[in-house]
Structure formats: structure tokens, C-alpha cells
Design an enzyme around this catalytic site. Structure first.
Site, PDB file in Angstrom:
ATOM      1  N   GLU A 134     100.513   4.247  44.435  1.00  0.00           N
ATOM      2  CA  GLU A 134      99.384   5.178  44.393  1.00  0.00           C
ATOM      3  C   GLU A 134      99.339   5.973  45.698  1.00  0.00           C
ATOM      4  O   GLU A 134      99.475   5.384  46.762  1.00  0.00           O
ATOM      5  CB  GLU A 134      98.059   4.430  44.221  1.00  0.00           C
ATOM      6  N   GLY A 267      93.829  -2.052  51.986  1.00  0.00           N
ATOM      7  CA  GLY A 267      93.300  -3.408  51.904  1.00  0.00           C
ATOM      8  C   GLY A 267      93.953  -4.146  50.752  1.00  0.00           C
ATOM      9  O   GLY A 267      94.353  -5.302  50.866  1.00  0.00           O
ATOM     10  N   ALA A 268      94.076  -3.442  49.618  1.00  0.00           N
ATOM     11  CA  ALA A 268      94.672  -4.022  48.421  1.00  0.00           C
ATOM     12  C   ALA A 268      95.012  -2.894  47.458  1.00  0.00           C
ATOM     13  O   ALA A 268      94.537  -1.773  47.625  1.00  0.00           O
ATOM     14  CB  ALA A 268      93.690  -4.987  47.761  1.00  0.00           C
ATOM     15  N   MET A 269      95.853  -3.208  46.463  1.00  0.00           N
ATOM     16  CA  MET A 269      96.212  -2.201  45.461  1.00  0.00           C
ATOM     17  C   MET A 269      96.190  -2.854  44.088  1.00  0.00           C
ATOM     18  O   MET A 269      96.792  -3.906  43.878  1.00  0.00           O
ATOM     19  CB  MET A 269      97.604  -1.624  45.782  1.00  0.00           C
ATOM     20  N   GLU A 270      95.512  -2.169  43.147  1.00  0.00           N
ATOM     21  CA  GLU A 270      95.173  -2.778  41.858  1.00  0.00           C
ATOM     22  C   GLU A 270      96.267  -2.732  40.800  1.00  0.00           C
ATOM     23  O   GLU A 270      95.956  -2.781  39.608  1.00  0.00           O
ATOM     24  CB  GLU A 270      93.932  -2.080  41.303  1.00  0.00           C
ATOM     25  N   HIS A 303      86.699  -6.212  43.266  1.00  0.00           N
ATOM     26  CA  HIS A 303      86.959  -4.770  43.182  1.00  0.00           C
ATOM     27  C   HIS A 303      88.296  -4.509  42.472  1.00  0.00           C
ATOM     28  O   HIS A 303      88.372  -3.717  41.530  1.00  0.00           O
ATOM     29  CB  HIS A 303      86.962  -4.182  44.601  1.00  0.00           C
ATOM     30  N   GLU A 304      89.343  -5.206  42.907  1.00  0.00           N
ATOM     31  CA  GLU A 304      90.673  -4.955  42.334  1.00  0.00           C
ATOM     32  C   GLU A 304      90.735  -5.379  40.869  1.00  0.00           C
ATOM     33  O   GLU A 304      91.372  -4.717  40.047  1.00  0.00           O
ATOM     34  CB  GLU A 304      91.757  -5.686  43.136  1.00  0.00           C
ATOM     35  N   HIS A 307      89.286  -2.909  38.451  1.00  0.00           N
ATOM     36  CA  HIS A 307      90.225  -1.828  38.123  1.00  0.00           C
ATOM     37  C   HIS A 307      91.134  -2.184  36.946  1.00  0.00           C
ATOM     38  O   HIS A 307      91.692  -1.295  36.316  1.00  0.00           O
ATOM     39  CB  HIS A 307      91.139  -1.542  39.314  1.00  0.00           C
ATOM     40  N   GLU A 326      87.143   4.594  42.323  1.00  0.00           N
ATOM     41  CA  GLU A 326      86.877   3.714  43.466  1.00  0.00           C
ATOM     42  C   GLU A 326      85.397   3.356  43.580  1.00  0.00           C
ATOM     43  O   GLU A 326      85.045   2.205  43.828  1.00  0.00           O
ATOM     44  CB  GLU A 326      87.366   4.373  44.758  1.00  0.00           C
TER      45      GLU A 326
END
Ligand SMILES: [Zn+2]
Length: 587
Positions: A134, A267-270, A303-304, A307, A326
Site C-alpha cells: 500500500e 505501525g501495521a499493514m492490514e 484496527h487492522e 480492515h 482509516e
């Protein structure tokens, strides 16, 4: 140029991939990867040209197989401005065809595309690899149409060193063993966008938890540290259960992996079914970490995983809508954590983390609307800031407070079911919420996402017999004072009101000012529950009652925090005497 004139820069929609077969060979000794690709595409109208995205890839052996079995080679191929153009001497007929090619590149070193990084194998440093696609970096790893709407299925095969763990979006269906390497075949994905595809190769161990419906949630950690993954695995499984019920759609994939990446830019990727995290967002050591660290893990995981439905199952049409992707995940992630761990009071965290940050940035004269039209996908990295992220999330909180829990959830379910495995724009969500609530969501959201700034609501009141008449007016809040143009701005503000006798009401302020009455009470609080993204200034009459409420502890945590946030902000615009601020802070 006005926002409406900004059009996304897209490849011609004449050619759409349906399915990718991708065999990645990770060669750590030579510090490069190759990918053997077969892209099954649909061509809508006869053409002499095929275009795909490709960036910093060497592409060779391009060949086409037409529907009638005929093999065709391009007469020329060129990569320019991230686009691979294949030109053919004869027109290719409309219909389906397969494009085969081989692409290769050194592993990326900037934590983007398919990149290598320094991990640890026990105590020894060792090079691992993973992906971060992304927004527009899938094109660095394979030839594709790298746009959110170009959804397709993916069959991933990965060849990697024998002693490494290989992960992708889907479970492994078959494994072949070589001398020093192994080849993993992963199951075919559902239709999905390229930016959500993922690969990880490294040395890890894992812990797992299982959802009520049997989905395995696995957390991958460096060797010897799997205990630190237990909290994330457990909360992850419970979060998936929560969302499956909240969205009324079962978790769409057969498994959910979550893996820690030692060198990670965000921080993180979904990535669908394979979320990548930096260590501090996934691992928690009960012996060493703080409660704040534990909260962060819960929030990021929620959060992830949100998604996995909102973003992955239903994907934004274009990067202009990233704020919604987001903002929504942040809001609904907080909802999940609040449900699972109610004693943490995460909504006050939300206010002090997101809403307060959004107020700070949006109160400056240099602010911009939440929604910034984007032409080139790569621009999204430049425009995505506190305003898009934090004000976006706060705006979602406002819709929820305006619609109420039931209509909000029902609208969301309509939206997700209607657009699953497809794409949708912000208007599709507003429409679904309008259907579920009968309320004017589009006009509300227009004011809050397409114009910059936010209002200060000034409230004054007087007693009239057994009621209190409250007068409210609105003007843009700006730290450097309000210009003539700003004075013309107004918002549709749903004002939630609560009073000391427990009465609640919503007053819809559409104009610059308005009036309503409440039954006589000791105090009246505007923006009850702090659902609205606006500041409030009270007159002496209202402030006196609220000060008493504060000193008696009659306001709940969010309202108390909201009072502090409002009053602390007002002296900077010269609107309130500083001694009033001190009164609230000390109560
Ligand atoms: Zn996100």
C-alpha cells in the site's frame, strides 16, 4: 483547480486482470527475487496495446496465449513512468487471454515493495523478506494493474530457503522440498486488490488462538518470544468474533496470520489474512511491558482486523477515500476494544489521541478538508496527515452519535453486504446510512469532510418558568482569529444535549444560530458524550452549573475530558478568561 476537476490517473479499463498466477523465487544469496507470472486478463475491445504497472522490475519472456490457443509475442515493450506498455503488430481480439512473463529485481531496501530486512534467527542476525504494497508498490514486486478497483484472484507460489517460514494471504495447500529450498503453494485468494497481497519469509515461531467459528488466528514472533504474542492472538480471535457479529458477515478468509517485522515503516499493514506489524504494535511481555503498551497492541490489532472487512472485503474506489478507510477502522477498532475490555475506557483515549490531535491541526488557518481529491495514487502519501486520519475518525464518531447505534450498524451492514468483493465510494456509505436511518447523512458529511475547519458553538441560556431556553450560534474556530471568509462558513451540527435530570435531546443546528429549550435542571451540557467535532463556549450561567457538576463528579469521563479540551483551547483565541480553565482542570 477545484476539487471536482481532479480525476484519478488510471490505466485504460479496456484490459482487466481476472487472475494472477505468481511464482516468487526468493534468492537471498544473490539478494534478488524473480517472479514467473501468468495474468489471465479480459479485453473488452480489440486493441494493439496492453498496459500494466511495473516499477524497477526487469521484465522478459513476455508472451500471450489467445483464447484460440495461438501464441503471440509483443513487437515492442517499454516501461515508462511506472507503466509497462506491450505493443502488438496485429490487433488482439476482445475476449480473454493469458499474459506470461518473467520479472526480477533486487530486494528493495527501503521497506517498500518486496523488501529484505535484518531479522534474527535465534541470536544470529539474518536477512528476511516481506512485502509492503500500500498504496502503489505491488508494481515493484510483480507486473499488475495496481489500482484498488482492479480486483482479481491470486495464486501465490513461493520458493524460499528450506528452514524459513513462508506466509501469504491464504493457507499453504502443498509443499515441495528441494535440496536447500522448498516451494510453498498457497490457496487461491478471493477477488481482492493488489495492495493487499502479502508475502513474508523469515524464521519465526507462533502461538495461536481460535475464534468461536474455528478460524485460527496465529501470531508469529522471533524465536524464543512466542509468549509475547499470546495477548495479540487471544484479543485477535475475540476481535474477529466481535466484527463477524457486528458486521453480520463471517470472517471472509480461512485463517488470519499476524506477524512481526523487525524493520517496518508504518505501525501495521492490514494485508488480507496476513497482517504485518512492527514489534511494539503486536508483542506484549507481561513481565516488562506497560499497560499503555498493552492498550496499543489491542488498538492496533482491532484496527487492522476491522480492515479485513472494511477495506479488504469492500475496498475504496480510489485513494481519495483513504481517510474513510482509516478513519472508520480507527473508530470501529476502538468500539471493539471498548466492548471486550470495558474497564480500559478507551473512548477517553480516543478523544485525547485522535479528536484532540484533529482539533489542534484543524484549528490552524493552514488546515485542509478531510477529503482531498487525489489524481496520482502516489500523492496519497503526501496528503495523508492528522486531519485525514484523526478528523476522519472523529467525523465517523459524530455520524454514530447522530444516527444512534442501531441505524449506524444497520447501514453499515447494508453497505458491506451490497459491495462485498467489490469497491465503493464514500457516497455509497452515506446512502446506506440514509436508508437505515432516514436522516440526511450526505448533507452532514458534505459539511464535515469537504470543507476545512470546524465550528465553535457558543451557548447562552436563561430560565423561563420551568424551562431553560438555550441559544446557540456557530462560527469557525481558528487559532489565529477568524477572517471575513471564515465568518461565512457554517456547518450542519447535530448538537447532543444532556441535563442534570438525565434528559437527552438532539438539536440540529443548520443555520448560524438557533434556540431550543430543556426542562429546568441544575446543569446543561452541550455536545453530550463528545460525539460532535466542534468546540463549545458556555456563558456564565451554563458554566456555573457545569462547574458544580464537575466538582460533584456528575459528568462522565468523556464529558469531563471534553470540557477540559474546550476550555483549554479557548484562551488561545481570546475567548475565555484563564481562571475558568483552571477551575475545570482542578475539578
Ligand atoms: Zn488502517
Amino acid at each position: 483547480m477545484s476539487g471536482d476537476e481532479v480525476k484519478p490517473v488510471l490505466l485504460p479499463d479496456n484490459v482487466r486482470p481476472q487472475k494472477y498466477d505468481l511464482h516468487f523465487n526468493l534468492n537471498f544469496e544473490k539478494d534478488l527475487f524473480t517472479v514467473d507470472e501468468k495474468i489471465h486478463v479480459k479485453v473488452a475491445a480489440a486493441t494493439k496495446e496492453l498496459q500494466f504497472h511495473a516499477l524497477e522490475l526487469e521484465v522478459e519472456n513476455v508472451s500471450l496465449r489467445l483464447a484460440d490457443g495461438k501464441e503471440v509475442q509483443p513487437s515492442s515493450q517499454a516501461i515508462d513512468n511506472e507503466v509497462l506498455t506491450l505493443t502488438f503488430a496485429e490487433e488482439l481480439p476482445a475476449g480473454e487471454l493469458d499474459v506470461s512473463l518473467k520479472a526480477s529485481a533486487p530486494f528493495n531496501k527501503n521497506m517498500t515493495g518486496l523488501y529484505s530486512y535484518q531479522g534474527v534467527d535465534g541470536d544470529t542476525p539474518r536477512t528476511f523478506a516481506c512485502t509492503q504494497f500500500e498504496a502503489t508498490d505491488a508494481r515493484r514486486a510483480f507486473v499488475c494493474i495496481d489500482e484498488p478497483t482492479a480486483k482479481a484472484t491470486f495464486n501465490v507460489v513461493m520458493t524460499l530457503p528450506k528452514d524459513m517460514v513462508g506466509l501469504s494471504n491464504m493457507p499453504i495447500t502443498n509443499e515441495e522440498s528441494g535440496d536447500s529450498t522448498k516451494t510453498l503453494h498457497f490457496g487461491e485468494t478471493p477477488v481482492m486488490s493488489t495492495y493487499l497481497l502479502a508475502l513474508v519469509a523469515g524464521v519465526f515461531e507462533s502461538v495461536e488462538a481460535v475464534t468461536k467459528t474455528g478460524t485460527v488466528v496465529r501470531v508469529w514472533t522471533p524465536l524464543g518470544r512466542k509468549g509475547e504474542g499470546e495477548f495479540a492472538a487471544d484479543i485477535g480471535a475475540r476481535v474477529l468474533d466481535f466484527f463477524a457479529e457486528y458486521f453480520d458477515i463471517p470472517f471472509p478468509l480461512p485463517k488470519q496470520d499476524m506477524v512481526t517485522i523487525a524493520e517496518f515503516a508504518a505501525g501495521a499493514m492490514e494485508n488480507w489474512g496476513l497482517v504485518t506489524y512492527r514489534e511494539t504494535a503486536l508483542l506484549f511481555d507481561p513481565a516488562k511491558s506497560t499497560t499503555a503498551a498493552k492498550k496499543r497492541v489491542a488498538e492496533v490489532v482491532a484496527h487492522e482486523l476491522a480492515h479485513q472487512w472494511f477495506g479488504n472485503l469492500v475496498t475504496m474506489q480510489w485513494w481519495t477515500d483513504l481517510w474513510l478507510n482509516e478513519g472508520f477502522a480507527t473508530w470501529v477498532g476502538t468500539l471493539a476494544v471498548d466492548y471486550l475490555l470495558p474497564t480500559w475506557n478507551v473512548w477517553t483515549n480516543f478523544l485525547s489521541m485522535y479528536t484532540s490531535r484533529a482539533f489542534d491541526s484543524d484549528g490552524l488557518p493552514s488546515t485542509h478538508p478531510v477529503e482531498v481529491p487525489i489524481a496520482e495514487a502516489r500523492e496519497v502519501n503526501d496528503v495523508f496527515d492528522n486531519i485525514s486520519y484523526c478528523k476522519g475518525a472523529s467525523t465517523i464518531r459524530m455520524v454514530h452519535s447522530f444516527l444512534g447505534e442501531e441505524a449506524f450498524r444497520n447501514g453499515l451492514r447494508i453497505y458491506l453486504k451490497r459491495h462485498k468483493y467489490g469497491n465503493a465510494g464514500t457516497m455509497d456509505l452515506w446512502k446506506a446510512w440514509e436508508e437505515a436511518s432516514g436522516k440526511a447523512v450526505s448533507s452532514l458529511m458534505h459539511d464535515w469532510t469537504k470543507t476545512e475547519g470546524h465550528p465553535l458553538v457558543t451557548a447562552s441560556a436563561k430560565e423561563e418558568g420551568d424551562v431553560i431556553r438555550v441559544h446557540v450560534s456557530q462560527e469557525r474556530y481558528c487559532t489565529s482569529g477568524v477572517t471575513e471568509d471564515m465568518k461565512k462558513q457554517k456547518w450542519f451540527i447535530p448538537i447532543n444535549v444532556v441535563s442534570s435530570n438525565g434528559d437527552k435531546m438532539v438539536f440540529e443546528l443548520h443555520d448560524k444560530e438557533g434556540e431550543f429549550t430543556v426542562k429546568k435542571a441544575n446543569w446543561v451540557k452541550i455536545n453530550a458524550g463528545q460525539g460532535g467535532f466542534y468546540r463549545v463556549k458556555y456563558d456564565d450561567y451554563l458554566m456555573k452549573g457545569l462547574n458544580e457538576a464537575l466538582s460533584k463528579g456528575e459528568l462522565d469521563g468523556t464529558d469531563r475530558l471534553g470540557m477540559v479540551m474546550d476550555i483549554s483551547a479557548l484562551p488561545t483565541t481570546g475567548d475565555i478568561p484563564t481562571d475558568q480553565v483552571c477551575k475545570v482542570h482542578t475539578s
